[in-house]
Design a protein around this motif. Structure first.
Motif, mmCIF file in Angstrom:
data_model
loop_
_atom_site.group_PDB
_atom_site.id
_atom_site.type_symbol
_atom_site.label_atom_id
_atom_site.label_comp_id
_atom_site.label_asym_id
_atom_site.label_seq_id
_atom_site.Cartn_x
_atom_site.Cartn_y
_atom_site.Cartn_z
ATOM 1 N N MET A 170 7.949 -16.832 22.215
ATOM 2 C CA MET A 170 6.997 -16.583 21.168
ATOM 3 C C MET A 170 7.633 -15.651 20.130
ATOM 4 O O MET A 170 8.316 -14.693 20.480
ATOM 5 N N LEU A 171 7.364 -15.943 18.889
ATOM 6 C CA LEU A 171 7.924 -15.150 17.789
ATOM 7 C C LEU A 171 7.009 -13.990 17.405
ATOM 8 O O LEU A 171 5.792 -14.045 17.596
ATOM 9 N N VAL A 172 7.612 -12.956 16.852
ATOM 10 C CA VAL A 172 6.881 -11.786 16.365
ATOM 11 C C VAL A 172 5.822 -12.214 15.350
ATOM 12 O O VAL A 172 4.739 -11.625 15.279
ATOM 13 N N ARG A 173 6.120 -13.251 14.609
ATOM 14 C CA ARG A 173 5.215 -13.755 13.566
ATOM 15 C C ARG A 173 3.781 -13.931 14.068
ATOM 16 O O ARG A 173 2.824 -13.726 13.339
ATOM 17 N N LYS A 174 3.622 -14.304 15.340
ATOM 18 C CA LYS A 174 2.292 -14.527 15.907
ATOM 19 C C LYS A 174 1.445 -13.254 15.900
ATOM 20 O O LYS A 174 0.224 -13.317 15.795
ATOM 21 N N LEU A 175 2.096 -12.101 15.988
ATOM 22 C CA LEU A 175 1.361 -10.832 16.022
ATOM 23 C C LEU A 175 1.237 -10.157 14.658
ATOM 24 O O LEU A 175 0.733 -9.038 14.560
ATOM 25 N N LEU A 176 1.698 -10.822 13.597
ATOM 26 C CA LEU A 176 1.652 -10.195 12.270
ATOM 27 C C LEU A 176 0.250 -9.792 11.806
ATOM 28 O O LEU A 176 0.115 -8.733 11.184
ATOM 29 N N PRO A 177 -0.800 -10.569 12.073
ATOM 30 C CA PRO A 177 -2.122 -10.091 11.629
ATOM 31 C C PRO A 177 -2.484 -8.714 12.204
ATOM 32 O O PRO A 177 -2.950 -7.842 11.468
ATOM 33 N N ASN A 178 -2.252 -8.503 13.493
ATOM 34 C CA ASN A 178 -2.510 -7.182 14.094
ATOM 35 C C ASN A 178 -1.539 -6.141 13.560
ATOM 36 O O ASN A 178 -1.915 -4.997 13.314
ATOM 37 N N ALA A 179 -0.279 -6.530 13.400
ATOM 38 C CA ALA A 179 0.739 -5.602 12.911
ATOM 39 C C ALA A 179 0.417 -5.132 11.494
ATOM 40 O O ALA A 179 0.637 -3.964 11.152
ATOM 41 N N ARG A 180 -0.108 -6.031 10.679
ATOM 42 C CA ARG A 180 -0.467 -5.655 9.295
ATOM 43 C C ARG A 180 -1.588 -4.623 9.285
ATOM 44 O O ARG A 180 -1.608 -3.719 8.460
ATOM 45 N N ARG A 181 -2.538 -4.774 10.207
ATOM 46 C CA ARG A 181 -3.646 -3.810 10.273
ATOM 47 C C ARG A 181 -3.152 -2.423 10.697
ATOM 48 O O ARG A 181 -3.753 -1.418 10.330
ATOM 49 N N ARG A 182 -2.090 -2.370 11.469
ATOM 50 C CA ARG A 182 -1.549 -1.087 11.936
ATOM 51 C C ARG A 182 -0.643 -0.416 10.899
ATOM 52 O O ARG A 182 -0.329 0.762 11.032
ATOM 53 N N LEU A 183 -0.219 -1.159 9.904
ATOM 54 C CA LEU A 183 0.717 -0.626 8.921
ATOM 55 C C LEU A 183 0.059 0.441 8.057
ATOM 56 O O LEU A 183 -0.964 0.212 7.432
ATOM 57 N N GLN A 184 0.673 1.614 8.058
ATOM 58 C CA GLN A 184 0.279 2.721 7.188
ATOM 59 C C GLN A 184 1.548 3.168 6.480
ATOM 60 O O GLN A 184 2.465 3.691 7.126
ATOM 61 N N ALA A 185 1.617 2.946 5.189
ATOM 62 C CA ALA A 185 2.820 3.303 4.429
ATOM 63 C C ALA A 185 2.545 4.537 3.585
ATOM 64 O O ALA A 185 1.414 4.803 3.177
ATOM 65 N N ILE A 186 3.620 5.296 3.346
ATOM 66 C CA ILE A 186 3.529 6.491 2.508
ATOM 67 C C ILE A 186 4.826 6.604 1.715
ATOM 68 O O ILE A 186 5.885 6.200 2.188
ATOM 69 N N ASP A 187 4.741 7.124 0.520
ATOM 70 C CA ASP A 187 5.904 7.262 -0.355
ATOM 71 C C ASP A 187 6.778 8.431 0.091
ATOM 72 O O ASP A 187 6.275 9.432 0.601
ATOM 73 N N VAL A 188 8.085 8.299 -0.127
ATOM 74 C CA VAL A 188 9.032 9.358 0.271
ATOM 75 C C VAL A 188 8.732 10.696 -0.392
ATOM 76 O O VAL A 188 9.032 11.749 0.161
ATOM 77 N N GLY A 189 8.137 10.669 -1.560
ATOM 78 C CA GLY A 189 7.849 11.905 -2.282
ATOM 79 C C GLY A 189 6.511 12.532 -1.946
ATOM 80 O O GLY A 189 6.193 13.614 -2.435
ATOM 81 N N ALA A 190 5.730 11.896 -1.093
ATOM 82 C CA ALA A 190 4.410 12.428 -0.730
ATOM 83 C C ALA A 190 4.568 13.748 0.024
ATOM 84 O O ALA A 190 5.586 13.998 0.667
ATOM 85 N N ALA A 191 3.542 14.564 -0.066
ATOM 86 C CA ALA A 191 3.567 15.856 0.618
ATOM 87 C C ALA A 191 3.402 15.674 2.124
ATOM 88 O O ALA A 191 2.662 14.807 2.585
ATOM 89 N N LEU A 192 4.095 16.488 2.872
ATOM 90 C CA LEU A 192 4.021 16.444 4.331
ATOM 91 C C LEU A 192 2.596 16.705 4.821
ATOM 92 O O LEU A 192 2.156 16.109 5.801
ATOM 93 N N LEU A 193 1.869 17.546 4.122
ATOM 94 C CA LEU A 193 0.485 17.845 4.483
ATOM 95 C C LEU A 193 -0.377 16.581 4.400
ATOM 96 O O LEU A 193 -1.215 16.327 5.261
ATOM 97 N N GLN A 194 -0.156 15.782 3.374
ATOM 98 C CA GLN A 194 -0.888 14.517 3.231
ATOM 99 C C GLN A 194 -0.576 13.589 4.410
ATOM 100 O O GLN A 194 -1.464 12.965 4.979
#
Length: 145
Positions: A1-25
């Motif tokens: 089975m390919l990772v692709r099958k779990l992409l819908p759940n994986a997308r929901r878990r994705l939390q991205a932040i910019d490199v310049g964001a404050a550590l407190l945020q």
């Protein structure tokens, strides 16, 4: 089975932040149930940030240095997988390296999601159960005439 099958759940878990964001945020987001932040620079993954990274950086703080950007605390050497990888290989990697989460990237290094070890293991277990049922049906001649 390919990772692709779990992409819908994986997308929901994705939390991205910019490199310049404050550590407190970042710390606030991690405190709200998020296990790992994918740190991005111009849309591409530059690293990841976990609660451990935040604690390590705040342990170095003195005075106003806790206003440091995420880039100073993130883990840069990150193991990631692609959507075309085999789920069994991902599980072996996670098990061997002790990862709870692993980012999924597209060929250009942009994050697609975050796989969680529990989701990977549950999917592999379900696949094994289905295979066992098929083999049992085959041996018992169920559905074969």
């Amino acid at each position: 089975m390919l990772v692709r099958k779990l992409l819908p759940n994986a997308r929901r878990r994705l939390q991205a932040i910019d490199v310049g964001a404050a550590l407190l945020q970042a710390a606030r987001r991690l405190g709200n149930g998020c296990d790992m932040l994918v740190v991005c620079d111009a849309g591409r993954m530059a690293g990841v940030l976990t609660k451990t990274d935040v604690v390590r950086q705040t342990g170095r703080c003195s005075g106003a240095s806790c206003t440091a950007p995420v880039v100073e605390a993130m883990t840069r050497d990150v193991t990631a997988v692609t959507a075309d990888g085999w789920l069994q290989d991902v599980w072996e990697l996670m098990k061997t390296r002790g990862f709870k989460n692993i980012p999924v990237l597209d060929p250009d290094g942009r994050p697609l999601g975050v796989l969680n070890a529990r989701d990977v293991l549950q999917t592999l277990l379900q696949e094994a159960r289905e295979e066992e049922t098929l083999l049992q049906d085959y041996v018992m001649n169920i559905g074969y005439r």
